[in-house]
Design an enzyme around this catalytic site. Structure first.
Site, PDB file in Angstrom:
ATOM      1  N   LYS A  84       0.866  -1.190   0.000  1.00 25.06           N
ATOM      2  CA  LYS A  84       0.000   0.000   0.000  1.00 25.06           C
ATOM      3  C   LYS A  84       0.897   1.233   0.000  1.00 25.06           C
ATOM      4  O   LYS A  84       1.843   1.332   0.789  1.00 25.06           O
ATOM      5  CB  LYS A  84      -0.921   0.036   1.214  1.00 25.06           C
ATOM      6  N   ARG A 128     -10.648  -0.918   6.133  1.00 24.84           N
ATOM      7  CA  ARG A 128      -9.908  -1.911   6.931  1.00 24.84           C
ATOM      8  C   ARG A 128      -9.589  -1.357   8.312  1.00 24.84           C
ATOM      9  O   ARG A 128      -9.604  -2.076   9.311  1.00 24.84           O
ATOM     10  CB  ARG A 128      -8.665  -2.416   6.206  1.00 24.84           C
ATOM     11  N   LYS A 248      -0.483  10.393  27.905  1.00 23.20           N
ATOM     12  CA  LYS A 248       0.364   9.282  28.329  1.00 23.20           C
ATOM     13  C   LYS A 248      -0.227   8.554  29.532  1.00 23.20           C
ATOM     14  O   LYS A 248      -0.081   7.332  29.662  1.00 23.20           O
ATOM     15  CB  LYS A 248       1.763   9.799  28.663  1.00 23.20           C
TER      16      LYS A 248
END
Length: 343
Positions: A84, A128, A248
């Site tokens: 891709k 996808r 985080k």
């Protein structure tokens, strides 16, 4: 594989409309192909080099301005190789009236390594990515969840939410936020017109949307985290599609952190990579790669209270598996245009 001899090699070209004509705009095909790709990946039956990023502006450019080469080989009963090639400019929609991302997928017969197909890739890439969220939600979201929150309301968000609503009919309330409220309102209209009985609410802030989500999906182009742990309700599943959205502390406080591929995730100064460089996160702290959960080698959700974070960098094996499924359908249905490789 396509019928060809070594003297007359040819390839099948599939436009986006060809892909749609064989069912490439609905989620079922992609969900099956993604489960196959993840399973093969977990069984070490794939080859997937780390993808290089071409950034013409270097460090001065926007994080979403790049072209990525994503090669992969899938083994198993029906092997296929391919690539891709996906380009992105963050200002395409506002400056040029174009979609942010474009892509091509090339498939190569692994027996000869000759190309057998080339096809428009942005639809495949978006669908996808949505199918990864679907497959992950089957294992990681609360059973019978109803509320989905989505931050960022562009093309990727539409594919994510359409696929989720197709695969989880019990989901009946969508909470949207976008910095451009008109984008959120357009997506709300699209979803309510397609899915009767689904209620769509446009939030005034990302916090308002995220706090209501049993499933939270990020679809932005941000390069700065903005979702703190405190916004997440107990039992939330976060599909961090756009990678840079959560602080985080979410990686450190979540009950489970899952990636699609550790090596792909731990690079390019993404949040996981930053935490690893700081000595605050490691492969050992990761719960699993998603394919391990699909295979049943590692558990998915184990309680209604768990907060689970998926960080899906996106894998080339996923694109090639989906493109292969589309290629095989196109051959059976006589879709696309055969092109001689040598003219």
């Amino acid at each position: 594989m396509s019928e060809q001899t070594t003297a007359t090699p040819s390839l099948l070209y599939l436009s986006q409309q060809d892909i749609i004509d064989v069912g490439g705009d609905t989620s079922d095909l992609y969900v099956d192909a993604i489960r196959r790709a993840l399973s093969l990946h977990a069984q070490k039956q794939t080859v997937q080099p780390l993808k290089p990023y071409l950034r013409a502006q270097g460090k001065e450019g926007h994080i979403a301005d790049r072209i990525i080469a994503m090669p992969a080989h899938l083994g198993g009963d029906s092997p296929m190789s391919g690539l891709k090639w996906v380009g992105s400019k963050h200002d395409n929609p506002t400056k040029r009236g174009m979609a942010r991302a474009s892509a091509l997928v090339v498939l190569n017969d692994p027996e000869t390594n000759y190309p057998v197909a080339v096809m428009e890739g942005s639809l495949i890439s978006g669908m996808r990515t949505a199918a990864v969220t679907v497959v992950a939600a089957q294992h990681l979201a609360k059973e019978n969840f109803r509320h989905i929150a989505c931050v960022g309301c562009g093309v990727i968000a539409r594919m994510q939410l359409t696929s989720m609503l197709e695969q989880f009919p019990q989901a009946d309330t969508i909470h949207l936020f976008d910095l451009n409220r008109e984008s959120a309102e357009r997506l709300a209209t699209t979803l309510t017109e397609r899915f009767s009985g689904v209620k769509v609410q446009v939030a005034d802030s990302p916090a308002e949307a995220v706090r209501k989500g049993e499933v939270v999906i990020t679809c932005t182009v941000t390069d700065q985290p903005y979702i703190p742990f405190e916004w997440l309700q107990k039992g939330a599943f976060v599909s961090n599609v756009s990678i840079m959205d959560v602080h985080k502390e979410v990686f450190l406080k979540a009950d489970k952190v899952i990636v699609d591929d550790w090596d792909q995730s731990n690079r390019e100064k993404k949040v996981i990579h930053q935490l690893v460089l700081e000595g605050r996160f490691s492969r050992e702290q990761l719960h699993a790669e998603l394919g391990e959960i699909v295979l049943g080698d590692k558990p998915g959700r184990e309680s209604e209270e768990e907060i689970i974070l998926l960080n899906p960098m996106g894998m080339a094996v996923e694109d090639i598996s989906c493109a292969q499924a589309i290629y095989e359908r196109a051959l059976m249905q006589g879709k696309g245009t055969q092109l001689s490789l040598y003219g």
